[in-house]
Each structure stands twice: as C-alpha cells, then as structure tokens.
Design a protein around this motif. Structure first.
Motif, PDB file in Angstrom:
ATOM      1  N   UNK A 100      -3.869  -9.468  -2.343  1.00 53.25           N
ATOM      2  CA  UNK A 100      -3.571  -8.369  -3.263  1.00 53.25           C
ATOM      3  C   UNK A 100      -2.901  -7.187  -2.552  1.00 53.25           C
ATOM      4  N   UNK A 101      -3.394  -6.821  -1.384  1.00 51.75           N
ATOM      5  CA  UNK A 101      -2.885  -5.590  -0.740  1.00 51.75           C
ATOM      6  C   UNK A 101      -1.364  -5.629  -0.535  1.00 51.75           C
ATOM      7  N   UNK A 102      -0.795  -6.695   0.053  1.00 54.92           N
ATOM      8  CA  UNK A 102       0.667  -6.675   0.234  1.00 54.92           C
ATOM      9  C   UNK A 102       1.444  -6.751  -1.080  1.00 54.92           C
ATOM     10  N   UNK A 103       0.782  -7.264  -2.114  1.00 56.30           N
ATOM     11  CA  UNK A 103       1.453  -7.362  -3.415  1.00 56.30           C
ATOM     12  C   UNK A 103       1.232  -6.134  -4.299  1.00 56.30           C
ATOM     13  N   UNK A 104       0.445  -5.194  -3.788  1.00 52.14           N
ATOM     14  CA  UNK A 104       0.205  -3.917  -4.491  1.00 52.14           C
ATOM     15  C   UNK A 104       0.408  -2.805  -3.461  1.00 52.14           C
ATOM     16  N   UNK A 105       1.629  -2.678  -2.945  1.00 55.89           N
ATOM     17  CA  UNK A 105       1.846  -1.810  -1.781  1.00 55.89           C
ATOM     18  C   UNK A 105       1.619  -0.325  -2.061  1.00 55.89           C
ATOM     19  N   UNK A 106       1.562   0.088  -3.339  1.00 53.42           N
ATOM     20  CA  UNK A 106       1.314   1.499  -3.641  1.00 53.42           C
ATOM     21  C   UNK A 106      -0.169   1.846  -3.531  1.00 53.42           C
ATOM     22  N   UNK A 107      -1.030   0.823  -3.349  1.00 52.15           N
ATOM     23  CA  UNK A 107      -2.483   1.045  -3.299  1.00 52.15           C
ATOM     24  C   UNK A 107      -3.008   1.026  -1.870  1.00 52.15           C
ATOM     25  N   UNK A 108      -4.072   1.776  -1.636  1.00 55.85           N
ATOM     26  CA  UNK A 108      -4.894   1.593  -0.442  1.00 55.85           C
ATOM     27  C   UNK A 108      -6.032   0.672  -0.882  1.00 55.85           C
TER      28      UNK A 108
END
Ligand SMILES: C[S@@+](CC[C@H](N)C(=O)[O-])C[C@H]1O[C@@H](n2cnc3c(N)ncnc32)[C@H](O)[C@@H]1O
Length: 212
Positions: free
Chosen positions: A48-56
């Motif tokens: 998820x993290x690399x696919x939601x780059x606007x999130x921490x």
C-alpha cells in the motif's frame, strides 16, 4: 535486502491487496497519515505505501510480529513506510506517531474476528479519541449481517475461529455500527469485497459543545 522469496507469506494478503488498495485510493485521497493496527506479516503495508505515496503509512502490531513486518519492509523499502510500533489493544492509547503528526486515519484488516469483543470496543474507543473530526477508521474483514453469516465459507471460518478461541469470531455488522456510534464514529461507505469480505468506512463526526 532480504530475499523476498523467503519472507513469511500470507496468500490471503496477496489475493486481497489490489481490491483493498482501490478502496484506499478512493477513501484516503484527502488524508495524510495512517496508523495500521495489526499489520500482521507487513505485506499489506509494503504494497500500500508505495501505491499511496501521498500518505505516511505507520505500521503497528504486538511485538512478536515485528521481525516479520521489518523483514517485508527491508525487502520492499519505501520512504513513506514506517517500521512497526508496538501496539497491543489491551493498552489505553494508540501508539504515538514517530513523525510527531496526528493520524487522520486508522486502518485494520482481518483483526476484529481475531481479538476479543472487549478489544474491539477498545479499538473504537482509542481510534475515536485519537482521530480529528472527519478522521476515518477503515475496517476490512468478514461480517455477519442481520445475525446471519453471509456465506457458507464464513460460517465454517467462524466455527474454526471459535473452536480455537471462544472469544474470537466473525462480528455482527450491526453491533459494530452501534459501537461506532457510541464513539461518534458514523458509518459512511461500505464496500463488498472478494471472498465475502467487506470494507466499512467510519468517519469521526463533529461533537456539539454540549456533548463534550
Ligand atoms: C489475522 S491477522 C491479520 C493480519 C493482517 N492485517 C492481514 O490482513 O493479513 C490478526 C492480527 O491481529 C493482531 N493482534 C492480535 N491480537 C492483538 C492485540 N491484542 N493487539 C493488537 N493486535 C493484535 C495479530 O498480531 C495479527 O497481526
């Protein structure tokens, strides 16, 4: 970097990650800082993290799981993905963010049927205390509806859970919605997911001054 082929692996995570990601991309567009509760193998977070780059994306779990989560993070490092914080739902506050910012969303997958009901209650209480107005609590997993299983596979899964631990089991969606309301979390979108799972999106509503 660890050999990704040797990592502890959850086939269920592999199967459901794309469907969950699509929902998160839609629901978390305006959000910045997610706490994941019960990160498990860490597979979801590494995807998820690399696919939601606007999130921490902050992972957490009981300490016993940290070495597995860290192994996945080492194999798939991403700058917006944070090493697991120790968090056991038997405690009385969510773990503090290492960035110093407040979480505006809490995500958990496949935990409500594993933990005892008292810990489900604590999850809603702690998430509601920590989230700002409009913050989201996002829950993925199987639920019963109107007191009934939604599939034969969920029924046999529930029986196997309860045989192993009588305090576990698939929760009634109606009970979850009532619990959420008690903590000023209101049900927004609901998504039917593959393999008889669902995603429930709860939003923290503004409390009137008189209620505070
Ligand atoms: C079935 S696994 C789900 C893992 C992952 N989220 C997934 O979807 O594959 C349940 C998770 O709940 C966590 N868990 C169990 N008891 C807990 C507790 N008391 N506090 C916090 N997490 C707990 C476990 O460590 C595990 O990571």
């Amino acid at each position: 970097m660890q050999d990704a082929g040797r990592l502890p692996f959850s086939q269920a995570c592999e199967n459901n990650k794309d469907a969950i990601l699509k929902v998160l991309q839609q629901e978390l567009q305006e959000y910045t800082h997610v706490l994941e509760v019960g990160s498990g193998t860490g597979q979801h977070s590494a995807y998820f993290a690399p696919n939601l780059p606007h999130l921490q994306w902050q992972t957490s779990d009981v300490i016993d799981n940290h070495h597995i989560i860290k192994a996945w993070h080492n194999a798939y490092p991403t700058s917006n993905l944070y090493a697991p914080l120790t968090f056991d739902l038997r405690t009385d506050a969510l773990p503090k963010s290492v960035t110093g910012k407040l979480y505006d969303a809490v995500f958990t997958a496949n935990t409500l049927h594993i933990i005892a009901w008292s810990l489900v209650e604590n999850l809603f209480k702690l998430a509601a205390e920590a989230l700002p107005t409009n913050g989201k609590l996002i829950i993925y997993g199987p639920f019963n509806e109107n007191g009934h299983y939604t599939s034969a596979s969920n029924q046999s899964f529930d029986l196997s859970l309860r045989q192993r631990d009588p305090s576990s089991g698939i929760r009634n969606k109606e009970d979850i919605i009532i619990l959420a309301k008690q903590h000023h979390l209101t049900l927004g979108n609901q998504y039917q997911m593959p393999a008889n799972n669902q995603i429930l999106i709860f939003k923290k509503i503004k409390r009137l001054r008189a209620e505070e």
